[in-house]
Scaffold this active site. Structure first.
Site, PDB file in Angstrom:
ATOM      1  N   THR A  30      76.817 -96.242 -40.836  1.00 57.05           N
ATOM      2  CA  THR A  30      77.388 -97.720 -41.239  1.00 57.05           C
ATOM      3  C   THR A  30      78.145 -97.508 -42.446  1.00 57.05           C
ATOM      4  O   THR A  30      79.534 -97.523 -42.657  1.00 57.05           O
ATOM      5  CB  THR A  30      76.239 -98.684 -41.547  1.00 57.05           C
ATOM      6  OG1 THR A  30      75.488 -98.704 -40.191  1.00 57.05           O
ATOM      7  CG2 THR A  30      77.032-100.191 -41.496  1.00 57.05           C
ATOM      8  N   ALA A  31      77.343 -97.193 -43.608  1.00 55.57           N
ATOM      9  CA  ALA A  31      78.202 -96.890 -44.952  1.00 55.57           C
ATOM     10  C   ALA A  31      78.865 -95.699 -45.095  1.00 55.57           C
ATOM     11  O   ALA A  31      80.006 -95.538 -45.593  1.00 55.57           O
ATOM     12  CB  ALA A  31      76.983 -97.001 -46.186  1.00 55.57           C
ATOM     13  N   GLU A  51      76.570 -85.349 -39.228  1.00 59.38           N
ATOM     14  CA  GLU A  51      75.715 -86.619 -38.876  1.00 59.38           C
ATOM     15  C   GLU A  51      74.873 -85.612 -37.717  1.00 59.38           C
ATOM     16  O   GLU A  51      74.954 -84.937 -37.030  1.00 59.38           O
ATOM     17  CB  GLU A  51      76.752 -87.555 -38.114  1.00 59.38           C
ATOM     18  CG  GLU A  51      76.097 -88.432 -37.140  1.00 59.38           C
ATOM     19  CD  GLU A  51      74.678 -89.226 -37.513  1.00 59.38           C
ATOM     20  OE1 GLU A  51      75.075 -89.770 -38.720  1.00 59.38           O
ATOM     21  OE2 GLU A  51      73.688 -89.439 -36.832  1.00 59.38           O
ATOM     22  N   ASN A 109      72.275-102.069 -33.752  1.00 60.17           N
ATOM     23  CA  ASN A 109      71.884-103.220 -34.274  1.00 60.17           C
ATOM     24  C   ASN A 109      72.231-104.484 -33.078  1.00 60.17           C
ATOM     25  O   ASN A 109      72.727-104.091 -32.301  1.00 60.17           O
ATOM     26  CB  ASN A 109      72.328-103.559 -35.613  1.00 60.17           C
ATOM     27  CG  ASN A 109      73.744-103.641 -35.765  1.00 60.17           C
ATOM     28  OD1 ASN A 109      74.316-104.310 -34.672  1.00 60.17           O
ATOM     29  ND2 ASN A 109      74.323-103.363 -36.719  1.00 60.17           N
ATOM     30  N   LEU A 111      74.296-107.005 -33.766  1.00 56.09           N
ATOM     31  CA  LEU A 111      75.751-107.431 -33.665  1.00 56.09           C
ATOM     32  C   LEU A 111      75.840-108.526 -34.809  1.00 56.09           C
ATOM     33  O   LEU A 111      76.849-109.025 -34.848  1.00 56.09           O
ATOM     34  CB  LEU A 111      76.208-107.886 -32.436  1.00 56.09           C
ATOM     35  CG  LEU A 111      75.976-106.849 -31.151  1.00 56.09           C
ATOM     36  CD1 LEU A 111      76.359-107.640 -29.977  1.00 56.09           C
ATOM     37  CD2 LEU A 111      76.955-105.684 -31.722  1.00 56.09           C
ATOM     38  N   HIS A 547      65.376-104.325 -40.986  1.00 55.49           N
ATOM     39  CA  HIS A 547      66.469-104.375 -42.360  1.00 55.49           C
ATOM     40  C   HIS A 547      65.863-103.856 -43.342  1.00 55.49           C
ATOM     41  O   HIS A 547      65.948-104.309 -44.702  1.00 55.49           O
ATOM     42  CB  HIS A 547      66.758-105.922 -42.513  1.00 55.49           C
ATOM     43  CG  HIS A 547      67.600-106.644 -41.440  1.00 55.49           C
ATOM     44  ND1 HIS A 547      67.620-108.108 -41.688  1.00 55.49           N
ATOM     45  CD2 HIS A 547      68.048-106.389 -40.467  1.00 55.49           C
ATOM     46  CE1 HIS A 547      68.137-108.558 -40.460  1.00 55.49           C
ATOM     47  NE2 HIS A 547      68.554-107.546 -39.752  1.00 55.49           N
ATOM     48  N   ALA A 580      71.985 -98.406 -47.408  1.00 56.57           N
ATOM     49  CA  ALA A 580      71.182 -99.611 -47.675  1.00 56.57           C
ATOM     50  C   ALA A 580      69.941 -99.379 -48.730  1.00 56.57           C
ATOM     51  O   ALA A 580      69.297-100.430 -49.318  1.00 56.57           O
ATOM     52  CB  ALA A 580      70.366-100.124 -46.204  1.00 56.57           C
ATOM     53  N   PRO A 591      72.238-107.509 -42.744  1.00 57.25           N
ATOM     54  CA  PRO A 591      72.705-106.667 -43.930  1.00 57.25           C
ATOM     55  C   PRO A 591      73.918-105.643 -43.529  1.00 57.25           C
ATOM     56  O   PRO A 591      74.696-105.324 -44.628  1.00 57.25           O
ATOM     57  CB  PRO A 591      71.688-105.742 -44.436  1.00 57.25           C
ATOM     58  CG  PRO A 591      70.699-105.661 -43.145  1.00 57.25           C
ATOM     59  CD  PRO A 591      70.924-106.729 -42.297  1.00 57.25           C
TER      60      PRO A 591
HETATM   61  C1  LIG Z   1      67.587-102.685 -34.097  1.00 58.86           C
HETATM   62  C2  LIG Z   1      68.246-103.071 -35.192  1.00 58.86           C
HETATM   63  C3  LIG Z   1      68.880-104.339 -35.280  1.00 58.86           C
HETATM   64  C4  LIG Z   1      69.701-104.769 -36.456  1.00 58.86           C
HETATM   65  N1  LIG Z   1      70.262-106.073 -36.141  1.00 58.86           N
HETATM   66  C5  LIG Z   1      71.261-106.267 -37.302  1.00 58.86           C
HETATM   67  C6  LIG Z   1      72.346-107.171 -37.068  1.00 58.86           C
HETATM   68  O1  LIG Z   1      72.157-108.106 -36.088  1.00 58.86           O
HETATM   69  N2  LIG Z   1      73.036-107.507 -37.956  1.00 58.86           N
HETATM   70  C7  LIG Z   1      72.976-106.921 -39.161  1.00 58.86           C
HETATM   71  O2  LIG Z   1      73.696-107.044 -40.064  1.00 58.86           O
HETATM   72  N3  LIG Z   1      72.199-105.944 -39.297  1.00 58.86           N
HETATM   73  C8  LIG Z   1      71.136-105.406 -38.336  1.00 58.86           C
HETATM   74  N4  LIG Z   1      70.739-104.201 -38.459  1.00 58.86           N
HETATM   75  C9  LIG Z   1      70.484-103.585 -39.804  1.00 58.86           C
HETATM   76  C10 LIG Z   1      71.820-102.738 -39.910  1.00 58.86           C
HETATM   77  O3  LIG Z   1      72.345-102.340 -38.698  1.00 58.86           O
HETATM   78  C11 LIG Z   1      71.444-101.671 -40.561  1.00 58.86           C
HETATM   79  O4  LIG Z   1      70.646-102.186 -41.946  1.00 58.86           O
HETATM   80  C12 LIG Z   1      72.870-100.797 -41.401  1.00 58.86           C
HETATM   81  O5  LIG Z   1      73.342-100.501 -40.041  1.00 58.86           O
HETATM   82  C13 LIG Z   1      72.218 -99.395 -42.009  1.00 58.86           C
HETATM   83  O6  LIG Z   1      73.196 -98.865 -42.663  1.00 58.86           O
HETATM   84  P1  LIG Z   1      72.947 -97.448 -43.484  1.00 58.86           P
HETATM   85  O7  LIG Z   1      74.424 -96.851 -43.555  1.00 58.86           O
HETATM   86  O8  LIG Z   1      72.311 -97.570 -44.872  1.00 58.86           O
HETATM   87  O9  LIG Z   1      72.050 -96.367 -42.360  1.00 58.86           O
HETATM   88  P2  LIG Z   1      72.590 -95.941 -40.965  1.00 58.86           P
HETATM   89  O10 LIG Z   1      73.421 -96.822 -40.528  1.00 58.86           O
HETATM   90  O11 LIG Z   1      71.129 -96.196 -40.176  1.00 58.86           O
HETATM   91  O12 LIG Z   1      73.187 -94.607 -41.056  1.00 58.86           O
HETATM   92  C14 LIG Z   1      72.546 -93.431 -41.474  1.00 58.86           C
HETATM   93  C15 LIG Z   1      72.856 -92.275 -40.776  1.00 58.86           C
HETATM   94  O13 LIG Z   1      72.405 -91.096 -41.372  1.00 58.86           O
HETATM   95  C16 LIG Z   1      72.002 -90.175 -40.029  1.00 58.86           C
HETATM   96  N5  LIG Z   1      71.111 -89.216 -40.863  1.00 58.86           N
HETATM   97  C17 LIG Z   1      69.909 -89.375 -41.039  1.00 58.86           C
HETATM   98  N6  LIG Z   1      69.270 -88.339 -41.766  1.00 58.86           N
HETATM   99  C18 LIG Z   1      69.950 -87.415 -41.525  1.00 58.86           C
HETATM  100  C19 LIG Z   1      70.294 -86.171 -42.165  1.00 58.86           C
HETATM  101  N7  LIG Z   1      69.139 -85.397 -42.513  1.00 58.86           N
HETATM  102  N8  LIG Z   1      71.237 -85.193 -41.523  1.00 58.86           N
HETATM  103  C20 LIG Z   1      72.487 -86.047 -40.987  1.00 58.86           C
HETATM  104  N9  LIG Z   1      72.474 -86.903 -40.713  1.00 58.86           N
HETATM  105  C21 LIG Z   1      71.477 -87.916 -40.703  1.00 58.86           C
HETATM  106  C22 LIG Z   1      71.531 -91.260 -39.174  1.00 58.86           C
HETATM  107  O14 LIG Z   1      71.672 -90.527 -37.914  1.00 58.86           O
HETATM  108  C23 LIG Z   1      72.466 -92.251 -39.402  1.00 58.86           C
HETATM  109  O15 LIG Z   1      73.410 -92.212 -38.407  1.00 58.86           O
HETATM  110  C24 LIG Z   1      69.730-103.802 -37.380  1.00 58.86           C
HETATM  111  C25 LIG Z   1      69.310-102.628 -37.439  1.00 58.86           C
HETATM  112  C26 LIG Z   1      68.341-102.262 -35.999  1.00 58.86           C
HETATM  113  C27 LIG Z   1      67.831-100.874 -36.218  1.00 58.86           C
END
Ligand SMILES: Cc1cc2nc3c(=O)[nH]c(=O)nc-3n(C[C@H](O)[C@H](O)[C@H](O)COP(=O)(O)OP(=O)(O)OC[C@H]3O[C@@H](n4cnc5c(N)ncnc54)[C@H](O)[C@@H]3O)c2cc1C
Length: 619
Positions: A30-31, A51, A109, A111, A547, A580, A591
């Site tokens: 996401t980020a 990734e 997630n 949505l 979250h 996050a 979030p």
């Molecule tokens: C089931 C579910 C439902 C949700 N529902 C909602 C919702 O309806 N609305 C909302 O706002 N939020 C929702 N969320 C929360 C939201 O989606 C997450 O908080 C957000 O997407 C997290 O973003 P991030 O960038 O922190 O991590 P992520 O988007 O998880 O990105 C981390 C990335 O790093 C990769 N990675 C990890 N370790 C490594 C490594 N060692 N080497 C290479 N790649 C790696 C992972 O594969 C992943 O692609 C939900 C989450 C889930 C799981």
């Protein structure tokens, strides 16, 4: 459904390893993708993203809104972590789904597309100085991330007729960003009676939750491309940049360590020079000449920091890892929203998502409709969300009792918890910041479920739980799952806040018009009535909303902070955390919009575009 037309990642691990990158980003989620795509807007810098998952140009489990939740646990899409057994959940382990794909958790997630009240962001400036993390500081990036779909109406009960046309205020929402956001255009039958009943219980509808006041019942937009009826997620950022020569994405490769300059510290700080990664069992390294950005999410970002020698020295020593930077806050401060539900069986003829499972004719019709037009029930997921300050449903003596309980929660010395406690105390006193969220699901979710019946379920959770857990490694194996302990319900405030809200949901059965569409309550069972029994029910049936935040938190170093306001890891010159994990205190929102905005915002201080055509590193 047609596949996305942007090209698949094609670079090999060898070629990626040999490329001279300016920025290497760990995690195409996401980020990470928001950040990478914006950084790549400067064509003079080379951006490399690594990734662990792969790109899914077409996948019904990701794309079709009606399949939300079905991808959880699927090994091609989900890391499928699990917490340790939780005493506060009567010993149950909590699944911790995290997206393992290009797009990360935004592809898994539910949505919901919204943001918290302004006060919740404004307090971030108390955790980090020098960058404006207030609501106004976020606002341009909330807008940059989104294309808000305008040709719709918001038909929710409680919205004045002259406000139902979706006439969005450009001061608060964006119209040109990569992520599409839209209202549903079909609502299952329980939605409007449910909203009306909550209105009748004193909870108002909020037509404009984007403007910094989130409280009330909202018709949340979804991260959904309404023109095609499919999920819109971080892959849109990938597609935005993939044709550029300076943007390379390596998938199916897992970073195992962050590498630092062999000469060690310079002026007391370490410089990240690149990362080590494995792909198909082979180990590679890749260099970054300017910065390394860690965007692996709240679970794996602290894992990678610890594997790389950044964390609590005592823990690292116990695993024979050389400590480069003693940062005891790494992996601590884990916070998550926790929910429990009340389920009602509805009368025959009330249409819910259950019809897609218990009515073969209807399911076939909807499937054909979706395949032909991208519309119908499969193109939607529930969007009715409610943000509740306590005074919306509790009287002043009940609110005061909860405040008193909050005063007694344990505060861990040497951490930012005392600052968090002061902030939450003020929020409780002022009553503006919501404390509970209710999520409606128009279908059966909790046992016992009769496959021939239909239901709706309302889940109520706590938005600012006091439970602070952790994520830590317990092995040097970088491919092993870390230990996750959220410590759900380890304090009375969290359980009492959920209990009081569950009692509000129990009132729905006697409140019209919900009382007109239901036959009976199925969960909790009708004989579960006393507070003691309800608490036991909550603990046994609680669900996380997935979250998790805060495990590499922005906070002063002496209070357990891991990154400063520039999101730079303390003790490094060029390693930033951008995901996050940096959120200092959990936001009362779903979030994802906030996390995309973090990715967008970092570009303004990781690099700086002074004038058209000009470019230099600011830091
Ligand atoms: C089931 C579910 C439902 C949700 N529902 C909602 C919702 O309806 N609305 C909302 O706002 N939020 C929702 N969320 C929360 C939201 O989606 C997450 O908080 C957000 O997407 C997290 O973003 P991030 O960038 O922190 O991590 P992520 O988007 O998880 O990105 C981390 C990335 O790093 C990769 N990675 C990890 N370790 C490594 C490594 N060692 N080497 C290479 N790649 C790696 C992972 O594969 C992943 O692609 C939900 C989450 C889930 C799981």
């Amino acid at each position: 459904q047609t596949p996305r037309t942007c090209a698949s990642p094609s670079i090999s691990p060898d070629a990626f390893s040999a490329t001279k990158f300016d920025y290497v980003i760990i995690g195409g989620g996401t980020a990470g993708l928001a950040l990478a795509s914006r950084l790549a807007d400067d064509h003079s810098v080379q951006i490399g993203v690594i990734e662990a998952g792969v790109y899914h140009p077409i996948d019904p489990l990701i794309d079709i809104p009606g399949n939300v939740g079905v991808g959880e646990g699927h090994p091609d899409l989900d890391w499928a972590f699990k917490s340790v057994p939780q005493p506060g959940l009567n010993g149950n382990q909590m699944p911790v789904p995290r997206g393992k794909m290009l797009g990360g958790s935004s592809g898994l997630n539910f949505l919901a597309w919204n943001r918290a009240s302004s006060a919740e962001y404004d307090v971030w400036n108390q955790f980090g100085k020098g960058v404006d993390w207030s609501f106004n500081g976020f606002l341009p990036y909330f807008k940059d991330t989104t294309t808000t779909y305008q040709n719709q109406t918001n038909p929710f009960p409680g919205i004045p007729a002259n406000e139902t046309k979706a006439d969005f205020d450009p001061n608060f929402v964006g119209f040109n960003g990569p992520i599409q956001s839209s209202y549903n255009n079909i609502y299952p039958d329980p939605v409007f009676p449910y909203v009306q009943s909550l209105n009748n219980l004193g909870v108002p509808t909020n037509a404009n939750p984007d403007n910094g006041s989130a409280s009330g019942i909202i018709n949340s937009r979804s991260s959904l491309d309404r023109t095609r009826g499919v999920r819109s997620y971080a892959v849109e950022y990938y597609c935005r940049s993939v044709s550029q020569k300076n943007f390379k994405v390596l998938t199916n490769a897992q970073v195992t360590k962050i590498l630092f300059s062999a000469s060690g510290q310079s002026h007391g700080s370490y410089t990240a020079t690149g990362v080590q990664f494995v792909s198909n069992g082979k180990t590679f390294t890749v260099k970054a000449s300017k910065e390394v950005h860690l965007s692996a999410g709240s679970i794996q970002t602290p894992q990678l920091l610890e594997l790389s020698g950044i964390g609590n020295a005592t823990l690292l020593k116990s695993l024979d890892i050389t400590t480069l930077i003693d940062l005891p806050g790494v992996g601590e401060n884990l916070q998550d929203h926790i929910f429990a539900g009340v389920e009602y069986e509805v009368k025959p003829g009330v249409l819910t998502f259950d019809a897609l499972h218990n009515n073969a004719t209807y399911a076939a019709e909807q499937s054909a409709l979706y395949n032909a037009t991208g519309t119908g029930l499969l193109s939607t997921f529930d969007s009715t969300l409610t943000w509740l300050p306590f005074h919306f449903y509790l009287n002043s003596s009940e609110t005061t009792t909860l405040q008193g309980i909050f005063e007694k929660v344990p505060i861990q010395n040497g951490t930012s918890q005392s600052l968090q406690h002061d902030i939450q105390r003020q929020w409780l006193q002022e009553g503006v910041v919501p404390q509970n969220q209710i999520v409606l699901h128009s279908g059966g979710q909790l046992p016992p479920i009769n496959p021939n019946s239909s239901y709706f379920t309302a889940f109520c959770g706590i938005l600012h739980p006091w439970a602070h857990g952790f994520v830590h490694i317990n092995t040097t194996d970088p491919l092993a799952h870390p230990v996750i302990d959220e410590r759900y319900f380890d304090n009375d405030f969290d359980i009492q806040a959920v209990l009081s809200c569950i009692k509000l949901l129990l009132k729905l059965q006697d409140t019209a018009p919900v009382s007109d569409i239901i036959t009976n309550r199925t969960s909790p069972a009708v004989d579960i009535q006393s507070d003691e029994d309800l608490i036991n029910y909550i603990k046994s049936n609680a669900m996380s909303s997935s979250h998790p935040i805060g495990t590499a938190a922005m906070a002063p170093r002496e209070l357990g902070g891991v990154v400063d306001a520039d999101l730079k890891v303390y003790g490094t010159t060029n390693l930033r955390v951008v995901d996050a994990s940096i959120i200092p205190i959990i936001v009362g929102a779903n979030p994802q919009q906030t996390i995309y905005a973090i990715g967008e915002k970092v570009c303004t201080f990781a690099v700086f575009f002074p004038e058209p055509g000009g470019f230099f590193l600011a830091l």
